[in-house]
Design a protein around this motif. Structure first.
Motif, PDB file in Angstrom:
ATOM      1  N   PHE A 118       0.392  -1.209  -0.063  1.00  0.00           N
ATOM      2  CA  PHE A 118       0.222  -0.348   0.017  1.00  0.00           C
ATOM      3  C   PHE A 118       0.659   1.338  -0.129  1.00  0.00           C
ATOM      4  O   PHE A 118       0.148   2.260  -1.277  1.00  0.00           O
ATOM      5  CB  PHE A 118      -0.776   0.840   0.635  1.00  0.00           C
ATOM      6  CG  PHE A 118      -1.820   1.147   1.137  1.00  0.00           C
ATOM      7  CD1 PHE A 118      -2.537   1.281   0.149  1.00  0.00           C
ATOM      8  CD2 PHE A 118      -1.703   1.913   2.073  1.00  0.00           C
ATOM      9  CE1 PHE A 118      -3.608   2.866   1.126  1.00  0.00           C
ATOM     10  CE2 PHE A 118      -2.117   3.718   2.816  1.00  0.00           C
ATOM     11  CZ  PHE A 118      -3.170   3.917   1.658  1.00  0.00           C
ATOM     12  N   PHE A 119       1.449   1.213   0.819  1.00  0.00           N
ATOM     13  CA  PHE A 119       2.949   2.475   1.168  1.00  0.00           C
ATOM     14  C   PHE A 119       3.736   2.543  -0.234  1.00  0.00           C
ATOM     15  O   PHE A 119       4.709   3.428  -0.295  1.00  0.00           O
ATOM     16  CB  PHE A 119       3.363   2.299   2.198  1.00  0.00           C
ATOM     17  CG  PHE A 119       2.772   3.171   3.494  1.00  0.00           C
ATOM     18  CD1 PHE A 119       2.448   4.377   3.700  1.00  0.00           C
ATOM     19  CD2 PHE A 119       2.728   1.843   4.441  1.00  0.00           C
ATOM     20  CE1 PHE A 119       1.370   4.819   4.402  1.00  0.00           C
ATOM     21  CE2 PHE A 119       2.246   2.301   5.588  1.00  0.00           C
ATOM     22  CZ  PHE A 119       1.176   3.440   5.561  1.00  0.00           C
ATOM     23  N   GLY A 120       3.484   1.570  -1.332  1.00  0.00           N
ATOM     24  CA  GLY A 120       5.259   1.854  -1.985  1.00  0.00           C
ATOM     25  C   GLY A 120       6.058   1.145  -1.714  1.00  0.00           C
ATOM     26  O   GLY A 120       7.048   1.071  -2.586  1.00  0.00           O
ATOM     27  N   LEU A 121       5.704   0.392  -0.674  1.00  0.00           N
ATOM     28  CA  LEU A 121       7.811  -0.227  -0.342  1.00  0.00           C
ATOM     29  C   LEU A 121       7.879  -1.256  -1.088  1.00  0.00           C
ATOM     30  O   LEU A 121       6.204  -2.721  -1.094  1.00  0.00           O
ATOM     31  CB  LEU A 121       7.402  -0.372   1.181  1.00  0.00           C
ATOM     32  CG  LEU A 121       7.419   1.143   1.614  1.00  0.00           C
ATOM     33  CD1 LEU A 121       7.053   1.227   3.526  1.00  0.00           C
ATOM     34  CD2 LEU A 121       8.686   1.799   1.246  1.00  0.00           C
ATOM     35  N   ASP A 122       8.442  -2.552  -0.472  1.00  0.00           N
ATOM     36  CA  ASP A 122       9.491  -3.408  -0.751  1.00  0.00           C
ATOM     37  C   ASP A 122       8.054  -4.666  -0.542  1.00  0.00           C
ATOM     38  O   ASP A 122       7.920  -4.582   1.194  1.00  0.00           O
ATOM     39  CB  ASP A 122      10.110  -3.726  -0.988  1.00  0.00           C
ATOM     40  CG  ASP A 122      10.774  -5.585  -1.935  1.00  0.00           C
ATOM     41  OD1 ASP A 122       9.840  -6.310  -1.820  1.00  0.00           O
ATOM     42  OD2 ASP A 122      12.015  -5.893  -2.362  1.00  0.00           O
ATOM     43  N   LYS A 123       7.687  -5.768  -0.595  1.00  0.00           N
ATOM     44  CA  LYS A 123       6.569  -6.470  -0.202  1.00  0.00           C
ATOM     45  C   LYS A 123       7.859  -7.443   1.109  1.00  0.00           C
ATOM     46  O   LYS A 123       7.894  -8.207   1.929  1.00  0.00           O
ATOM     47  CB  LYS A 123       6.113  -7.801  -0.909  1.00  0.00           C
ATOM     48  CG  LYS A 123       4.620  -7.350  -1.656  1.00  0.00           C
ATOM     49  CD  LYS A 123       4.203  -8.823  -2.286  1.00  0.00           C
ATOM     50  CE  LYS A 123       2.712  -8.081  -2.929  1.00  0.00           C
ATOM     51  NZ  LYS A 123       2.955  -8.896  -4.444  1.00  0.00           N
ATOM     52  N   ARG A 124       9.493  -7.452   0.547  1.00  0.00           N
ATOM     53  CA  ARG A 124      10.200  -8.296   1.857  1.00  0.00           C
ATOM     54  C   ARG A 124      10.279  -7.361   2.941  1.00  0.00           C
ATOM     55  O   ARG A 124      10.891  -7.330   4.019  1.00  0.00           O
ATOM     56  CB  ARG A 124      11.149  -8.741   0.996  1.00  0.00           C
ATOM     57  CG  ARG A 124      11.450  -9.204  -0.506  1.00  0.00           C
ATOM     58  CD  ARG A 124      12.819  -9.236  -1.033  1.00  0.00           C
ATOM     59  NE  ARG A 124      12.759 -10.146  -2.051  1.00  0.00           N
ATOM     60  CZ  ARG A 124      13.396 -10.619  -3.481  1.00  0.00           C
ATOM     61  NH1 ARG A 124      14.901 -10.310  -2.353  1.00  0.00           N
ATOM     62  NH2 ARG A 124      13.677 -11.370  -4.168  1.00  0.00           N
ATOM     63  N   HIS A 310       9.615   8.230   6.225  1.00  0.00           N
ATOM     64  CA  HIS A 310       8.366   8.112   7.483  1.00  0.00           C
ATOM     65  C   HIS A 310       7.800   7.295   6.967  1.00  0.00           C
ATOM     66  O   HIS A 310       6.752   7.298   7.801  1.00  0.00           O
ATOM     67  CB  HIS A 310       7.891   9.552   7.094  1.00  0.00           C
ATOM     68  CG  HIS A 310       6.975  10.023   5.660  1.00  0.00           C
ATOM     69  ND1 HIS A 310       8.034  10.428   4.979  1.00  0.00           N
ATOM     70  CD2 HIS A 310       6.284  10.087   5.092  1.00  0.00           C
ATOM     71  CE1 HIS A 310       6.942  10.396   3.333  1.00  0.00           C
ATOM     72  NE2 HIS A 310       6.105  10.093   3.867  1.00  0.00           N
ATOM     73  N   GLN A 311       7.384   6.808   5.449  1.00  0.00           N
ATOM     74  CA  GLN A 311       6.465   5.727   5.492  1.00  0.00           C
ATOM     75  C   GLN A 311       7.087   4.627   5.824  1.00  0.00           C
ATOM     76  O   GLN A 311       6.397   3.659   6.572  1.00  0.00           O
ATOM     77  CB  GLN A 311       5.999   5.938   3.214  1.00  0.00           C
ATOM     78  CG  GLN A 311       5.613   6.903   3.138  1.00  0.00           C
ATOM     79  CD  GLN A 311       5.439   6.816   1.124  1.00  0.00           C
ATOM     80  OE1 GLN A 311       6.430   5.951   1.164  1.00  0.00           O
ATOM     81  NE2 GLN A 311       4.055   6.995   0.982  1.00  0.00           N
ATOM     82  N   ALA A 312       7.908   4.164   5.686  1.00  0.00           N
ATOM     83  CA  ALA A 312       8.804   3.073   6.771  1.00  0.00           C
ATOM     84  C   ALA A 312       8.026   3.446   8.212  1.00  0.00           C
ATOM     85  O   ALA A 312       8.572   2.096   8.760  1.00  0.00           O
ATOM     86  CB  ALA A 312       9.728   2.744   5.803  1.00  0.00           C
TER      87      ALA A 312
END
Length: 335
Positions: A118-124, A310-312
């Protein structure tokens, strides 16, 4: 000549570790003195004293000893905690509570993966932070990271997970005990809440025993059950990414301090330890934990969190809220 060389190497290593170990020991004595003369939780004082000196130990010769104390002395303390808890107390966790913990861990990890997308980050990355949040903080982050294939962002992601969960776990250690008391939880309920939510073992022990010995014991049992889940979770991650056989073998190995905890619990349960030995080992465990929590404070810096995305950070905060909400809800619905 080889014997002399080995002795010199051991002496040199001990000399390197001593400044950090001594600093943590001094803080543990200071925390104990304040607690004995003015009241309040010794472990919390040790943590706060350590955090107040964090900026002073950067690049200092004390750092290796602090790392050693926060890792190995902590594990000794947790392992020795087993001498305080018999199988009758572990059985008090019950099938229902154990099931709740399993479900909470699985949902938290799945939430991490979905929220990362959702935040555009890697699923890993979501799997890594979700596992660290759900199981046992930094230790889980390192274990899960080792089970993942190499990538350009792997080390940075692992470092972030370790810093973020340690920081949030430290905040939880300070905030959750008064929250549990404000909500009117019993010692057992508070211990289950703390043991089922806080990320790192050190902070679980600190938060639990800051309420009462009963809460500390309940928190430790719940936490160590979550730690045991590291074995199947890491094995699952290894299987997904088709790691080498050596990593698969490691996935089967439980943390050594968990083995030690079970060992001492078994000795206590079968009644082979005299009461005086139980008392002395319990006291040794207490001092190990106070010293280790001071070291954890010394290496905890809120400044590091400001250097990450900040998203992480929001992702890990939400993961923390998810497992806290699940356990809190179960306390009111079932306990």
């Amino acid at each position: 000549m080889p014997i002399l060389s080995t002795g010199n190497e051991k002496y040199a290593q001990t000399k390197i570790l001593m400044p950090g170990i001594l600093l943590a020991v001094i803080l543990s004595f200071a925390a104990t003195f304040i607690s004995d003369h003015h009241g309040g939780p010794t472990l919390l004082y040790a943590l706060l004293f350590g955090m107040s000196l964090n900026s002073l130990i950067e690049g200092s010769p004390a750092k290796p000893g602090i790392e050693f104390t926060s890792k190995y002395v902590l594990r000794i303390g947790v392992a020795l905690l087993g001498v305080r808890i018999g199988l009758d107390q572990i059985s008090q966790l019950g099938l229902t509570s154990a099931s709740i913990l399993v479900i909470a861990v699985i949902i938290t990890i799945i939430s991490g993966v979905l929220l990362a997308k959702f935040f555009g980050l890697d699923k890993r990355f979501g799997l890594l932070t979700g596992g660290a949040t759900a199981i046992c903080g930094a230790s889980a982050a390192l274990a899960i990271s080792a089970a993942m294939p190499a990538s350009p962002t792997k080390e940075r992601s692992t470092l972030f997970a370790v810093v973020a969960v340690t920081t949030l776990s430290t905040l939880a250690m300070i905030l959750y005990p008064p929250l549990a008391l404000w909500l009117g939880m019993t010692s057992t309920e508070a211990g289950f809440f703390i043991g089922g939510t806080i990320h790192d073992v050190a902070q679980v022990v600190g938060a639990g025993y800051s309420i009462s010995p009963e809460a500390g014991d309940a928190a430790t049992v719940a936490k160590l059950f979550r730690v045991a889940l590291l074995i199947p979770i890491t094995l699952f991650v290894t299987t997904i990414f088709k790691q080498t056989s050596s990593n698969k073998i490691k996935a089967y190995l439980p943390p050594l301090f968990l083995v030690g905890f079970v060992f001492f619990t078994s000795l206590r349960s079968i009644g082979v330890l005299p009461e005086i030995v139980i008392t002395q080992l319990s006291e040794l465990s207490r001092w190990c934990l106070i010293t280790a929590i001071a070291a954890v404070g010394l290496k905890t810096s809120l400044r590091d969190v400001l250097q990450i995305g900040h998203q992480a950070l929001i992702l890990v905060v939400i993961e923390t809220a998810v497992i806290a909400g699940l356990i809190l809800g179960s306390v009111y619905l079932i306990h």
